[in-house]
Design a protein around this motif. Sequence first.
Motif, mmCIF file in Angstrom:
data_model
loop_
_atom_site.group_PDB
_atom_site.id
_atom_site.type_symbol
_atom_site.label_atom_id
_atom_site.label_comp_id
_atom_site.label_asym_id
_atom_site.label_seq_id
_atom_site.Cartn_x
_atom_site.Cartn_y
_atom_site.Cartn_z
ATOM 1 N N ASP A 83 9.681 8.662 68.173
ATOM 2 C CA ASP A 83 8.706 9.221 67.241
ATOM 3 C C ASP A 83 7.387 9.465 67.961
ATOM 4 O OD1 ASP A 83 7.653 10.134 64.878
ATOM 5 O OD2 ASP A 83 7.201 8.151 64.070
ATOM 6 N N ILE A 84 6.541 10.225 67.310
ATOM 7 C CA ILE A 84 5.222 10.504 67.855
ATOM 8 C C ILE A 84 4.261 10.772 66.704
ATOM 9 C CG2 ILE A 84 5.610 12.988 68.114
ATOM 10 C CD1 ILE A 84 4.036 12.748 70.803
ATOM 11 N N SER A 85 3.047 10.296 66.822
ATOM 12 C CA SER A 85 2.010 10.504 65.811
ATOM 13 C C SER A 85 0.802 11.164 66.455
ATOM 14 C CB SER A 85 1.592 9.173 65.175
ATOM 15 O OG SER A 85 2.673 8.567 64.515
ATOM 16 N N SER A 86 0.155 12.015 65.688
ATOM 17 C CA SER A 86 -1.029 12.703 66.203
ATOM 18 C C SER A 86 -2.200 11.731 66.333
ATOM 19 C CB SER A 86 -1.427 13.839 65.260
ATOM 20 O OG SER A 86 -0.357 14.732 65.065
ATOM 21 N N PRO A 87 -3.069 11.924 67.322
ATOM 22 C CA PRO A 87 -4.252 11.075 67.444
ATOM 23 C C PRO A 87 -5.226 11.322 66.297
ATOM 24 C CG PRO A 87 -4.341 12.881 69.013
ATOM 25 C CD PRO A 87 -2.974 12.932 68.392
ATOM 26 N N ALA A 88 -6.124 10.399 66.102
ATOM 27 C CA ALA A 88 -7.082 10.494 64.996
ATOM 28 C C ALA A 88 -8.012 11.697 65.148
ATOM 29 C CB ALA A 88 -7.892 9.208 64.903
ATOM 30 N N LEU A 89 -8.428 11.987 66.374
ATOM 31 C CA LEU A 89 -9.342 13.109 66.624
ATOM 32 C C LEU A 89 -8.723 14.026 67.678
ATOM 33 C CD1 LEU A 89 -12.736 11.145 66.814
ATOM 34 C CD2 LEU A 89 -11.817 12.412 64.853
ATOM 35 N N PRO A 90 -7.728 14.804 67.303
ATOM 36 C CA PRO A 90 -7.016 15.615 68.304
ATOM 37 C C PRO A 90 -7.893 16.638 69.016
ATOM 38 C CG PRO A 90 -6.423 16.276 66.075
ATOM 39 C CD PRO A 90 -7.190 15.001 65.950
ATOM 40 N N TYR A 91 -8.943 17.120 68.343
ATOM 41 C CA TYR A 91 -9.809 18.130 68.945
ATOM 42 C C TYR A 91 -11.187 17.558 69.297
ATOM 43 C CZ TYR A 91 -6.337 20.690 66.200
ATOM 44 O OH TYR A 91 -5.168 21.128 65.624
ATOM 45 N N GLY A 92 -11.282 16.244 69.408
ATOM 46 C CA GLY A 92 -12.580 15.633 69.640
ATOM 47 C C GLY A 92 -13.466 15.788 68.414
ATOM 48 N N LEU A 93 -14.747 15.958 68.611
ATOM 49 C CA LEU A 93 -15.675 16.098 67.493
ATOM 50 C C LEU A 93 -15.424 17.358 66.679
ATOM 51 C CD1 LEU A 93 -19.028 14.904 69.128
ATOM 52 C CD2 LEU A 93 -17.542 13.651 67.554
ATOM 53 N N ARG A 94 -14.781 18.334 67.305
ATOM 54 C CA ARG A 94 -14.507 19.576 66.580
ATOM 55 C C ARG A 94 -13.495 19.351 65.452
ATOM 56 N NH1 ARG A 94 -14.683 25.327 69.571
ATOM 57 N NH2 ARG A 94 -14.869 26.630 67.701
ATOM 58 N N THR A 95 -12.796 18.223 65.487
ATOM 59 C CA THR A 95 -11.863 17.876 64.419
ATOM 60 C C THR A 95 -12.568 17.856 63.066
ATOM 61 O OG1 THR A 95 -10.590 16.515 65.976
ATOM 62 C CG2 THR A 95 -10.193 16.142 63.632
ATOM 63 N N PHE A 96 -13.869 17.519 63.060
ATOM 64 C CA PHE A 96 -14.627 17.403 61.817
ATOM 65 C C PHE A 96 -15.089 18.746 61.261
ATOM 66 C CE2 PHE A 96 -15.435 13.266 63.962
ATOM 67 C CZ PHE A 96 -14.825 12.451 63.018
ATOM 68 N N SER A 97 -14.824 19.830 61.967
ATOM 69 C CA SER A 97 -15.247 21.140 61.467
ATOM 70 C C SER A 97 -14.588 21.424 60.129
ATOM 71 C CB SER A 97 -14.868 22.244 62.461
ATOM 72 O OG SER A 97 -15.046 23.522 61.871
ATOM 73 N N PRO A 98 -15.366 21.826 59.113
ATOM 74 C CA PRO A 98 -14.778 22.124 57.797
ATOM 75 C C PRO A 98 -13.879 23.352 57.818
ATOM 76 C CG PRO A 98 -17.075 22.792 57.853
ATOM 77 C CD PRO A 98 -16.832 22.033 59.128
#
Length: 222
Positions: A83-98
């Motif tokens: 199995d594999i799970s995605s990291p919490a912030l896959p795109y770094g801070l850009r993950t928070f972009s709306p």
Amino acid sequence: MSIDSSEFPPTIHAEIINNETLPGLEQWAMAQTLRFSPEIIAQERWKEMVDATQQDGKERGLIIGLDRGKLIKSKIFIGTEQDISSPALPYGLRTFSPFMNDIVNIHTHPMAENLKIATTIFSDLDINKFLGSALKALIVLDSGGVHMLTRSPYSSHFTDSEQGDKPIAILNGAVKTARENTGLIAEARLEMAKKIKPLGISYYFSPSLDLTSNDLVELTKA
């Protein structure tokens, strides 16, 4: 229940899914053969991911997002043998972009040496994760090919009342049917494709990780 596409407004069709056509495409399963510009599905990272998995048996993953029309790719991350799970912030801070939306999830499957098959197929876990997501596509890679799940046009209008919230469990049945007939993994793939089609999901495959002669990724519907 069947879907009459004439009941819905026309969808955009594209011969090639690339940076120009991508923003206007709601769903991707538009034809028997899909052709992609390699950057849309991170083809340049595939061999690296597959080779690493073959060395240690652990799945590798990568996510592709779309932020205001711009493709954003995560770093390659590592899972376990199953199995594999995605990291919490896959795109770094850009993950928070709306405006950020995940559109493609890619991961590898290890090829066990004792299995006499050319390639693997999707697991039930893979299928259920895709069904529960808003992804455009889920891709599984191994040394024998490229497998992709993607939604058919108007699939968001389709519901299977009999299935409800029960998880899909079709892998064992597909493998059993193949063993009783041809014994080929290709038949198991076709059986799986038939089972998920009523859910608005199409199964595409290519036996090669490489680009075609016109520098595209080409996948054919199972």
